[in-house]
Scaffold this active site. Sequence first.
Site, PDB file in Angstrom:
ATOM      1  N   ASP A  32       6.310   1.820   6.165  1.00 12.49           N
ATOM      2  CA  ASP A  32       4.902   1.433   6.123  1.00 12.49           C
ATOM      3  C   ASP A  32       4.133   2.361   5.180  1.00 12.49           C
ATOM      4  O   ASP A  32       3.521   3.316   5.621  1.00 12.49           O
ATOM      5  CB  ASP A  32       4.307   1.483   7.526  1.00 12.49           C
ATOM      6  CG  ASP A  32       2.916   0.900   7.599  1.00 12.49           C
ATOM      7  OD1 ASP A  32       2.602   0.021   6.786  1.00 12.49           O
ATOM      8  OD2 ASP A  32       2.145   1.335   8.475  1.00 12.49           O
ATOM      9  N   HIS A  50       4.915   4.554  12.256  1.00 10.90           N
ATOM     10  CA  HIS A  50       3.780   5.492  12.222  1.00 10.90           C
ATOM     11  C   HIS A  50       4.129   6.849  12.844  1.00 10.90           C
ATOM     12  O   HIS A  50       3.266   7.496  13.448  1.00 10.90           O
ATOM     13  CB  HIS A  50       2.555   4.904  12.926  1.00 10.90           C
ATOM     14  CG  HIS A  50       1.755   3.973  12.053  1.00 10.90           C
ATOM     15  ND1 HIS A  50       0.499   3.519  12.390  1.00 10.90           N
ATOM     16  CD2 HIS A  50       2.031   3.414  10.849  1.00 10.90           C
ATOM     17  CE1 HIS A  50       0.041   2.720  11.439  1.00 10.90           C
ATOM     18  NE2 HIS A  50       0.961   2.639  10.490  1.00 10.90           N
ATOM     19  N   GLU A  73      -4.876   1.250   2.676  1.00  7.76           N
ATOM     20  CA  GLU A  73      -4.696   0.216   3.693  1.00  7.76           C
ATOM     21  C   GLU A  73      -4.776   0.805   5.088  1.00  7.76           C
ATOM     22  O   GLU A  73      -5.329   0.185   6.001  1.00  7.76           O
ATOM     23  CB  GLU A  73      -3.340  -0.480   3.496  1.00  7.76           C
ATOM     24  CG  GLU A  73      -3.143  -1.729   4.357  1.00  7.76           C
ATOM     25  CD  GLU A  73      -2.591  -1.445   5.746  1.00  7.76           C
ATOM     26  OE1 GLU A  73      -2.631  -2.352   6.605  1.00  7.76           O
ATOM     27  OE2 GLU A  73      -2.119  -0.322   5.978  1.00  7.76           O
ATOM     28  N   GLU A  74      -4.236   1.996   5.265  1.00  3.98           N
ATOM     29  CA  GLU A  74      -4.262   2.629   6.584  1.00  3.98           C
ATOM     30  C   GLU A  74      -5.677   3.009   7.001  1.00  3.98           C
ATOM     31  O   GLU A  74      -5.909   3.316   8.164  1.00  3.98           O
ATOM     32  CB  GLU A  74      -3.355   3.860   6.609  1.00  3.98           C
ATOM     33  CG  GLU A  74      -1.880   3.560   6.385  1.00  3.98           C
ATOM     34  CD  GLU A  74      -1.237   2.708   7.466  1.00  3.98           C
ATOM     35  OE1 GLU A  74      -1.918   2.386   8.464  1.00  3.98           O
ATOM     36  OE2 GLU A  74      -0.059   2.343   7.324  1.00  3.98           O
ATOM     37  N   HIS A 116       0.851  -1.199   0.000  1.00  6.77           N
ATOM     38  CA  HIS A 116       0.000   0.000   0.000  1.00  6.77           C
ATOM     39  C   HIS A 116       0.882   1.243   0.000  1.00  6.77           C
ATOM     40  O   HIS A 116       1.913   1.285   0.684  1.00  6.77           O
ATOM     41  CB  HIS A 116      -0.963  -0.001   1.185  1.00  6.77           C
ATOM     42  CG  HIS A 116      -0.326   0.130   2.533  1.00  6.77           C
ATOM     43  ND1 HIS A 116      -0.092   1.345   3.140  1.00  6.77           N
ATOM     44  CD2 HIS A 116       0.121  -0.806   3.409  1.00  6.77           C
ATOM     45  CE1 HIS A 116       0.460   1.162   4.320  1.00  6.77           C
ATOM     46  NE2 HIS A 116       0.615  -0.142   4.523  1.00  6.77           N
ATOM     47  N   GLU A 147       4.256  -5.920   4.362  1.00  4.23           N
ATOM     48  CA  GLU A 147       3.829  -4.967   5.376  1.00  4.23           C
ATOM     49  C   GLU A 147       4.988  -4.531   6.249  1.00  4.23           C
ATOM     50  O   GLU A 147       6.140  -4.892   5.998  1.00  4.23           O
ATOM     51  CB  GLU A 147       2.719  -5.585   6.236  1.00  4.23           C
ATOM     52  CG  GLU A 147       1.326  -5.081   5.889  1.00  4.23           C
ATOM     53  CD  GLU A 147       1.129  -3.607   6.147  1.00  4.23           C
ATOM     54  OE1 GLU A 147       1.997  -2.966   6.789  1.00  4.23           O
ATOM     55  OE2 GLU A 147       0.110  -3.059   5.707  1.00  4.23           O
TER      56      GLU A 147
END
Length: 903
Positions: free
Chosen positions: A217, A354, A251-252, A205, A278
């Site tokens: 990510d 994140h 995706e998030e 993603h 991922e």
Amino acid sequence: MEWGSESAAVRRHRIRGERRDGPVAAPQPDREAPAPEPSVDACGRNARTRKQSAAGSGGASGAAWTGLSEARAALGLALYLLALRTLVQLSLQQLVLRGASGHHGEFDARQARDYLEHITSIGPRTTGSPENEILTVRYLLEQIKLIEVQSNSLHKISVDIQRPTGSFSIDFLGGFTSYYDNITNIAVKLEPREGAQHAVLANCHFDSVANSPGASDDAVSCSVMLEVLRVLSTSSEALHHAVIFLFNGAEENVLQASHGFITQHPWANLIRAFINLEAAGVGGKELVFQTGPENPWLVQAYVSAAKHPFASVVAQEVFQSGIIPSDTDFRIYRDFGNIPGIDLAFIENGYIYHTKYDTADRILTDSIQRAGDNILAVLKYLATSDMLVSSSKYRHGNMVFFDVLGLFVIAYPSRVGSIINSMVVMAAVLYLGKKLLQPKHKTNYMKDFSCGLGITLISWFTSLVTVLIIAVFISLIGQSLSWYNHFYVSVCLYGTAAAAKIIFIHTLAKRFYYVNASDQYLGELFFDIALFVHCGSLIALTYQGLCSAFISAVWVAFPLLTKLCVDKDFKQHGARGKFIAFYLLGMFIPYLYSLYLIWAVFEMFTPILGRSGSEIPPDVVLASILAGCTMILSSYFINFIYLAKSTKKTMLTLTLICTITFFLVCSGTFFPYSSNPASPKPKRVFLQHVTRTFHDLDGKVVKRDSGIWINGFDYTGMSHITPHIPEINDTVRAHCEENAPLCGFPWYLPVHFLIRKNWYLPASEVSPGEPVHFRLVSKEQTHWDSVKLTFEASGPSHMSFYVRTHKGSTLSQWSLGSGTPVTSKGGDYFVFYSHGLQAPAWQFWIEVQVLEEQPEGIVTVAIAAHYLSGENKRSSQLDALKEKFPDWTFPSAWVCTYSLYVF
């Protein structure tokens, strides 16, 4: 031998040892002598005379016995564990066995890094933002076009931009429903020139969470996939099946884009297997932590093809247990597509996952190279495999799989694992049964064994209680997470406390209960007890059908084999250097692999404990894990306590280390967070500048306020922030609106049960440039005594919709998900909504079954709008407050509105 006497051999053995240590009393004759009435202990044994015969106890035959030197034993064990830890560290640092080659037909990490840097230079890429929907999509399409131009004529490349709309329910985070509209997927199909009827899917993603560049990510995975596409498309080797590369853009938003692809795209029917790329950390090795369901041939494909394997069924069973509050697109393809797959993720350095620190420069080129080598090899293997055509035929059971220091993977079917486990259990039962069933006149082994088992369990229980008491105290005085930036602190505090308590209990047992028993006998006895405990664990795990039972099998098989090999030398010569060397060598494999797994556990769990909310005391969790690890690692070393002359110095040393660390932690010496640019470990704080409006049944505004809503994502709350920002203190703690769903606050996701401590700092109203428009379109009375409410909403790309039914009403149906309403934890209903660009107004309905009419209405609904990108996400007060936060924090901030209605 009778209880009142001891054999001449044992007596000679004891006396010679005593002569070395100093003067002794004259030896007693061989004959039995009268003795005073013996006292009886809790186990029904004579507490004063417990000497076993040389034959019955396994004592040394005519060899001098002086006991192990405590200093040498402690130093030897410490060096042994340190050497094993060094081997583990060297294995983990060895990412690839060679550098990036850049040769034709091979994966080139330098090219992949170029893709990565271009994607991350765009900045944060939230779904619905121009950065995600336009700039990133444009760049990816440009690179795919260049790859298509360079491709070999043997292959055909097709590109499709999908913008799906759909809805589904998921039990993640307590359960909620998701709705998406016009989000973006880029699907690329690489197939033979004549076409293909079957395909393998590779998924990444390109979107990111708000305020993060999302390098690991998941931009790096998309970069790896681009390079793999380039290598495969330029290859002169023909593919048997198609390879579909899905670059998904939502995706998030809790797995929305993958759902849109697998349930709506025409290519989805071709897919027989998938690989999902991922991240749960930044760089390092990518771990295979999920496979299947079932389909063991997929694991075999990874085992056969991967150049740098790193996989564990233990990680799979831990992840699928729900302990880790995370999920991936793997779940969507498994549950909605009924497709088997492989889930990989980077797990190193999850502290900056994140956050704004998730940048391209933190990902080593070697990490990209190893991931690319593995993905390329596995995709090529699957795209030429005959099994892919009829993968459903190979759906039979699970696989036991684990890598050995990243060198190779051992894999076998779980049914074979059950057979192996049963054979290991039988071997242990035969070994232990031979001793336990010995005639009673020769030995009282059964009673000693039972009491020794009780002592071992008591030592473990008291060890756990001790570390939990320390952990609770540390949490209560506000020093939780002191080890977050200095992990060794947790080992010195909880690890040493656990080890010292275990040694203490066994030292007491040796001193007061086993006062006259042969040291060699006790050493052998407690080895057998450790073997019995691990054998019991093996039986339990195998009975539960867990593939992770192989670990217990290793802890039974290798120690038992070691014992059989050194038993003769031990009985003849005692615990000499030769015995200890062979004993430690025999324990090499279980201890090495356990340390390897323990590293992975702490590598993953320690960062998670820094973002697990305000309700789970992280020190309690970590202390429990460390106590468990200490119990396992000490299980086969307990016998050294009985073989050694003394353990006082070791126990005192451990206690001293624990005590010093305890006082340093209590004094606040160790700060939990780090602002070091090279290795940041920040505290995460969410700031939302919100304006809330509450309406009554008549539509009138009964309450309106504005403030900056603050959530700290760890157990320490705002205790470390208040000294820097005095206005954020307990006087502005947020109060729950009891009559409003989810306490009347604009939760982005339903994590209210994890974070109950939050703050609401008064602030001026916000007026975003794209305000929410929410209205009741219609209210209909159905023929089955229910009320159907139809709503329409428009606003920013991310909104949350909350529902709470009143007394006498139930939510029976709605137009979302599968049509059956799904409650979130706590009883309210939560709907997560997002859209891409140019999405129409969101229209949906709910149906409320009215059992009893209430004057205050039948249902309360609320809608929150989250402005995660562009100028609307900012406000002057929010920016000013964010600037006050110290460098060791990561404040993620945005503007939102919240409106509540009663119908």
